[in-house]
Design a protein around this motif. Structure first.
Motif, PDB file in Angstrom:
ATOM      1  N   ASN A  26       0.847  -1.265  -0.192  1.00  9.93           N
ATOM      2  CA  ASN A  26      -0.078  -0.031  -0.004  1.00  9.93           C
ATOM      3  C   ASN A  26       1.007   1.319  -0.061  1.00  9.93           C
ATOM      4  O   ASN A  26       0.612   2.167  -0.634  1.00  9.93           O
ATOM      5  N   GLY A  29       2.691   1.393  -3.472  1.00  9.36           N
ATOM      6  CA  GLY A  29       1.866   1.584  -4.433  1.00  9.36           C
ATOM      7  C   GLY A  29       0.890   2.505  -4.544  1.00  9.36           C
ATOM      8  O   GLY A  29       0.120   3.030  -5.420  1.00  9.36           O
ATOM      9  N   THR A 189       4.325  -0.179  -9.602  1.00  5.39           N
ATOM     10  CA  THR A 189       4.947  -1.330  -9.396  1.00  5.39           C
ATOM     11  C   THR A 189       4.162  -2.252  -8.476  1.00  5.39           C
ATOM     12  O   THR A 189       3.699  -1.572  -7.244  1.00  5.39           O
ATOM     13  N   MET A 201       1.068  -8.692  -2.587  1.00  2.00           N
ATOM     14  CA  MET A 201       1.146  -8.319  -0.947  1.00  2.00           C
ATOM     15  C   MET A 201      -0.111  -7.756  -0.673  1.00  2.00           C
ATOM     16  O   MET A 201      -0.343  -6.748  -1.181  1.00  2.00           O
TER      17      MET A 201
HETATM   18  P1  AMP Z   1      -6.084  -2.289  -1.096  1.00  4.29           P
HETATM   19  O1  AMP Z   1      -5.143  -2.641   0.166  1.00  4.29           O
HETATM   20  O2  AMP Z   1      -6.219  -3.452  -1.929  1.00  4.29           O
HETATM   21  O3  AMP Z   1      -7.614  -1.844  -0.769  1.00  4.29           O
HETATM   22  O4  AMP Z   1      -5.524  -1.308  -1.973  1.00  4.29           O
HETATM   23  C1  AMP Z   1      -5.462   0.178  -1.556  1.00  4.29           C
HETATM   24  C2  AMP Z   1      -4.316   0.848  -2.449  1.00  4.29           C
HETATM   25  O5  AMP Z   1      -2.873   0.241  -2.361  1.00  4.29           O
HETATM   26  C3  AMP Z   1      -4.637   0.443  -3.989  1.00  4.29           C
HETATM   27  O6  AMP Z   1      -4.354   1.787  -4.681  1.00  4.29           O
HETATM   28  C4  AMP Z   1      -3.705  -0.575  -4.420  1.00  4.29           C
HETATM   29  O7  AMP Z   1      -3.544  -0.359  -5.821  1.00  4.29           O
HETATM   30  C5  AMP Z   1      -2.547  -0.319  -3.627  1.00  4.29           C
HETATM   31  N1  AMP Z   1      -2.016  -1.660  -3.210  1.00  4.29           N
HETATM   32  C6  AMP Z   1      -2.543  -2.623  -2.530  1.00  4.29           C
HETATM   33  N2  AMP Z   1      -1.576  -3.580  -2.468  1.00  4.29           N
HETATM   34  C7  AMP Z   1      -0.421  -3.094  -3.123  1.00  4.29           C
HETATM   35  C8  AMP Z   1       0.669  -4.017  -3.802  1.00  4.29           C
HETATM   36  N3  AMP Z   1       0.954  -5.234  -3.091  1.00  4.29           N
HETATM   37  N4  AMP Z   1       1.673  -3.442  -4.353  1.00  4.29           N
HETATM   38  C9  AMP Z   1       1.301  -1.951  -5.050  1.00  4.29           C
HETATM   39  N5  AMP Z   1       0.265  -1.454  -4.483  1.00  4.29           N
HETATM   40  C10 AMP Z   1      -0.794  -1.881  -3.691  1.00  4.29           C
END
Ligand code: AMP
Ligand code: TRP
Length: 334
Positions: A26, A29, A189, A201
């Protein structure tokens, strides 16, 4: 936050659910990108706690996670003087606006949302809120007349729905909302799981060994990196297809140090995986040490309360105005 920089004309809004401690993925990204965007856009960033309760939550944990997430964002570089950071449920106008939009959204539209289909298929006893979730998201967005909505690709369909609701409302009741655009943040990435380096992740991963969370203790972060899955070829070379583990570690270094892939490959040409992992661990630990230090300074501070109190006043007055305009345009009383 006193006032946005007047030279900045475009605005963005994004929400983050307080479902667990955020990960290094997070951070790399999404958060680092938001930090870059804060000088270009007027940014509204909120903790989507009302979205989180569309699935069961432990009240004590949820309460802690909300404040913790605000403090972590600030600790990661989201500057409270440049962004309006707030907690969604503190602004009752989001739910009020949501109801008016709910009466202007078709059941069929909501039934087509892939996230709903996916989540509801996992548990037969889902809440009505899980179904109407995208309308609350539309309310969050449309209340502030923003230009862009930074989201991961999984949320694009919800932003499209918000656009459709807004256009339809404007046509039926007269100009009421700005129609915003999704700003997809998934091009950067992908950081992968340290144990299963072909998997993303993820905050919700069951295996803790593969995931680095920003509030993990520093020793355990080092351990997780030293134990990361790699291949048996012993060359520090960027090759995501054949060497996903090493490539992931290289990606982490690139994101945190600003060095290029080439520079990292050259620096570790004649060294083994153990030496490289030690370096990666030191880079990650130093970055997270800084974040945790700032987090500790802010989590129990009055400053955090001040920021939230001040921002909720600002956002309530904006959303209240939009609610009144909507009521007026729809012919509701007053
Ligand atoms: P999430 O935790 O899936 O709700 O994602 C929240 C934000 O973090 C989004 O913009 C995702 O694209 C980014 N994100 C989540 N996990 C990753 C990761 N492993 N690598 C890069 N970006 C991530
Ligand atoms: N639904 C989004 C997610 O799960 C969070 C969210 C809620 C959001 N309201 C929003 C994102 C408004 C952008 C704009 O990631």
């Amino acid at each position: 936050m006193k006032e946005f920089n007047q030279k900045i004309t475009k605005s963005i809004l994004t929400g983050i659910q307080p479902s667990g401690i955020i990960t290094l993925g997070n951070y790399i990204g999404a958060i680092k990108q938001m930090v870059r965007m804060q000088d270009e856009f007027k940014s509204y960033i909120f903790i989507a706690d009302m979205h989180a309760i569309t699935v069961p939550q432990d009240p004590e944990k949820l309460h802690k996670n909300i404040r913790s997430l605000v403090a972590l964002y600030i600790a990661c570089g989201i500057d409270p003087d440049k962004n309006i950071i707030f907690v969604q449920s503190e602004n009752e106008y989001h739910a009020n606006i949501s109801w008016l939009l709910e009466c202007n959204t078709y059941f069929g539209e909501l039934s087509r949302m892939t996230q709903f289909k996916d989540k509801s298929s996992k548990n037969a006893n889902f809440s009505a809120g899980l179904f109407t979730y995208p309308i609350l998201m539309a309310a969050d967005i449309l209340a502030y007349d923003v230009d862009y909505v930074p989201v991961g690709i999984d949320q694009k369909q919800h932003v499209e729905l918000a656009r459709n609701i807004a256009s339809r409302f404007n046509k039926k009741y007269g100009p009421t909302f700005k129609v915003p655009e999704a700003y997809i943040t998934d091009f950067g990435t992908k950081i992968t799981d340290l144990v299963n380096p072909t998997k993303k992740m993820s905050k919700s991963s069951a295996n803790q060994k593969g995931v680095i969370r920003l509030l993990d203790d520093l020793k355990s972060i080092e351990k997780k990196i030293m134990g990361a899955t790699t291949d048996s070829d012993c060359q520090i070379k960027y090759d995501p297809l054949n060497k996903p583990g090493i490539s992931n570690l290289i990606n982490i270094c690139v994101a945190l140090t600003g060095k290029t892939i080439n520079e990292i490959e050259n620096a570790f040409k004649n060294q083994n995986y153990g030496e490289f992992k030690k370096y990666v661990a030191s880079v990650v630990v130093e970055e997270i040490r800084g974040i945790q230090k700032r987090y500790e300074e802010i989590i129990n501070s009055e400053k955090l309360d001040q920021i939230l109190n001040e921002n909720i006043k600002i956002t309530r007055s904006i959303a209240k105005e939009k609610f009144i305009t909507m009521k007026h345009n729809m012919g509701l009383y007053k």
